[in-house]
Design a protein around this motif. Structure first.
Motif, mmCIF file in Angstrom:
data_model
loop_
_atom_site.group_PDB
_atom_site.id
_atom_site.type_symbol
_atom_site.label_atom_id
_atom_site.label_comp_id
_atom_site.label_asym_id
_atom_site.label_seq_id
_atom_site.Cartn_x
_atom_site.Cartn_y
_atom_site.Cartn_z
ATOM 1 N N ILE A 32 -44.166 44.546 -48.523
ATOM 2 C CA ILE A 32 -43.010 44.903 -49.353
ATOM 3 C C ILE A 32 -43.455 45.602 -50.633
ATOM 4 O O ILE A 32 -42.872 46.587 -51.065
ATOM 5 N N LEU A 33 -44.551 45.097 -51.245
ATOM 6 C CA LEU A 33 -45.026 45.674 -52.505
ATOM 7 C C LEU A 33 -45.504 47.115 -52.333
ATOM 8 O O LEU A 33 -45.514 47.888 -53.286
ATOM 9 N N GLU A 34 -45.897 47.451 -51.099
ATOM 10 C CA GLU A 34 -46.450 48.787 -50.872
ATOM 11 C C GLU A 34 -45.409 49.800 -50.401
ATOM 12 O O GLU A 34 -45.731 50.969 -50.211
ATOM 13 N N GLN A 35 -44.167 49.347 -50.200
ATOM 14 C CA GLN A 35 -43.131 50.270 -49.739
ATOM 15 C C GLN A 35 -42.438 50.944 -50.933
ATOM 16 O O GLN A 35 -42.459 50.430 -52.044
ATOM 17 N N PRO A 36 -41.805 52.107 -50.677
ATOM 18 C CA PRO A 36 -41.024 52.746 -51.750
ATOM 19 C C PRO A 36 -39.902 51.817 -52.214
ATOM 20 O O PRO A 36 -39.338 51.080 -51.392
ATOM 21 N N VAL A 37 -39.591 51.857 -53.518
ATOM 22 C CA VAL A 37 -38.547 50.989 -54.077
ATOM 23 C C VAL A 37 -37.233 51.157 -53.310
ATOM 24 O O VAL A 37 -36.556 50.172 -53.004
ATOM 25 N N ILE A 40 -37.079 49.193 -50.136
ATOM 26 C CA ILE A 40 -37.005 47.753 -50.370
ATOM 27 C C ILE A 40 -35.607 47.357 -50.852
ATOM 28 O O ILE A 40 -35.079 46.315 -50.465
ATOM 29 N N GLU A 41 -35.006 48.224 -51.670
ATOM 30 C CA GLU A 41 -33.630 47.947 -52.104
ATOM 31 C C GLU A 41 -32.679 47.980 -50.901
ATOM 32 O O GLU A 41 -31.740 47.198 -50.815
ATOM 33 N N GLN A 42 -32.962 48.883 -49.954
ATOM 34 C CA GLN A 42 -32.138 48.968 -48.743
ATOM 35 C C GLN A 42 -32.285 47.693 -47.899
ATOM 36 O O GLN A 42 -31.285 47.159 -47.398
ATOM 37 N N LEU A 43 -33.513 47.202 -47.783
ATOM 38 C CA LEU A 43 -33.756 45.945 -47.058
ATOM 39 C C LEU A 43 -32.978 44.802 -47.713
ATOM 40 O O LEU A 43 -32.262 44.047 -47.041
ATOM 41 N N ALA A 44 -33.097 44.692 -49.038
ATOM 42 C CA ALA A 44 -32.430 43.606 -49.762
ATOM 43 C C ALA A 44 -30.912 43.715 -49.620
ATOM 44 O O ALA A 44 -30.221 42.716 -49.424
ATOM 45 N N SER A 46 -29.272 45.108 -47.164
ATOM 46 C CA SER A 46 -28.852 44.780 -45.793
ATOM 47 C C SER A 46 -28.808 43.261 -45.592
ATOM 48 O O SER A 46 -27.973 42.758 -44.847
ATOM 49 N N GLU B 13 -33.400 46.515 -40.006
ATOM 50 C CA GLU B 13 -34.278 46.495 -41.197
ATOM 51 C C GLU B 13 -35.418 45.497 -41.004
ATOM 52 O O GLU B 13 -36.566 45.778 -41.353
ATOM 53 N N ALA B 44 -32.840 37.979 -51.627
ATOM 54 C CA ALA B 44 -32.785 39.434 -51.792
ATOM 55 C C ALA B 44 -33.292 39.840 -53.176
ATOM 56 O O ALA B 44 -34.032 40.810 -53.334
ATOM 57 N N VAL B 48 -36.476 42.386 -54.253
ATOM 58 C CA VAL B 48 -36.354 43.570 -55.111
ATOM 59 C C VAL B 48 -37.189 43.402 -56.379
ATOM 60 O O VAL B 48 -37.895 44.328 -56.806
ATOM 61 N N ARG B 51 -40.900 43.838 -55.931
ATOM 62 C CA ARG B 51 -41.256 45.256 -55.805
ATOM 63 C C ARG B 51 -41.121 45.985 -57.140
ATOM 64 O O ARG B 51 -41.979 46.800 -57.505
ATOM 65 N N TYR B 56 -49.544 49.029 -59.793
ATOM 66 C CA TYR B 56 -50.997 48.964 -59.665
ATOM 67 C C TYR B 56 -51.628 48.889 -61.048
ATOM 68 O O TYR B 56 -51.191 49.582 -61.976
ATOM 69 N N ILE B 63 -52.561 44.856 -57.406
ATOM 70 C CA ILE B 63 -51.133 44.766 -57.710
ATOM 71 C C ILE B 63 -50.956 43.761 -58.842
ATOM 72 O O ILE B 63 -51.538 42.676 -58.822
#
Lengths: 198, 198
Positions: A32-37, A40-44, A46, B13, B44, B48, B51, B56, B63
């Motif tokens: 999760i930390l390595e994905q684009p924000v 991750i907002e889309q995952l949260a 959903s 997702e 959720a 967020v 993230r 870095y 991280i």
């Protein structure tokens, strides 16, 4: 102590999920930390929306976005036949057979004295209320083929038969001791076809 | 088709996550649907926030919630010794030994021509820039004990030795062919102690 505080909290939250141990939680967290924000907002979103936009169907107690659910609202389904399942995943397993044209009743569990779950803890009152409306001709008991599922089926059969409603149990083509929603479609079709009166 | 639309989207997702197949995703989704809304909003939010509140470290590329990270900012650590690891989980595995008192450099991967990952795709430029500041006396290469990790260690050793910096590789007490962050603490301590100059 080894993680930044928000990461430690995330790992703690993920560990609460079923089937996610500490190592899987760590792996998921760093993914999760390595994905684009935005991803991750889309995952949260959903996660929250799935929870907020669904509720139980007030007729069959399936999880649904609209009440009544599409199955209960459908004029193509046979509303005189009700298939009783333990949980929504079992209902989906039944639907995937594409063979069943009736409607459902989702109990939300099975009677299990060992776990302190009695008849009042599953949606039996709601089932009886539906049956008393007089439209239902057959009740197909599709609870899990294990001890709790069988006991629940037996309990329901004893309760419902005096009402003059046909009560059937899906056949033991199912592997005994298993979980209904792990069964393949063909076995489930066979089990439906071989149902017998209780 | 079998799920309410928000549930189908959630399952989609969840299936993107590493190690989560369609069945695990379904199980997680229905678990989420059955939890109180507040618990799910908390989950959720923790996703967020983890993230959003981490980035870095601009020194070691771990991280971190604060830049520089607590390890780089600590006056108790030996800033003349740098341990080079592939990713943040490897750093945590090292920290858990409680034996290592130096600082780190997180490469963000290993050289792997098969996967199209070359020296420019991991944080080697950043490592060289740190080394050129002259404070660093020893570089401990703790990349994974597999083909890519060994190749990366060899590449870095060749690059750094001309600078007159001592370069060591953690010993093969590690099971060969594995992942560094799966190793137990004692094995990792042995590997640190047995390091030899390259």
């Amino acid at each position: 102590m080894y993680y930044p505080e928000p990461v430690g909290r995330l790992i703690g939250e993920l560990t609460k999920l079923p089937g996610i141990g500490p190592r899987s939680a760590q792996r998921l967290a760093f993914y999760i930390l390595e994905q684009p924000v935005t991803a991750i907002e889309q995952l949260a979103r959903s996660i929250v929306e799935a929870r907020q936009k669904t509720r139980y169907c007030s007729t069959c107690w399936n999880i649904t976005a609209a009440d009544p659910c599409p199955i209960c609202a459908s004029s193509y389904r046979d509303h005189s036949t009700v298939c009783v399942v333990q949980d929504p995943r079992d209902l989906i397993a039944m639907e995937k057979t594409r063979e069943y044209k009736g409607v459902y009743h989702v109990l939300g569990g099975a009677i299990s004295p060992m776990d302190g779950i009695g008849p009042d803890d599953i949606r039996l009152k709601e089932l009886l209320a539906r049956l008393q409306q007089g439209e239902i001709k057959e009740l197909i008991l599709a609870t899990d083929p294990n001890v709790e599922g069988e006991a629940t089926a037996m309990y329901i059969a004893k309760l419902v038969k005096p009402l003059g409603i046909k009560v059937t149990r899906i056949a033991h083509g199912l592997p005994v001791g298993g979980d209904l929603d792990y069964v393949d479609e063909v076995t489930l079709i066979k089990a439906l076809e071989g149902r017998r009166e209780m």
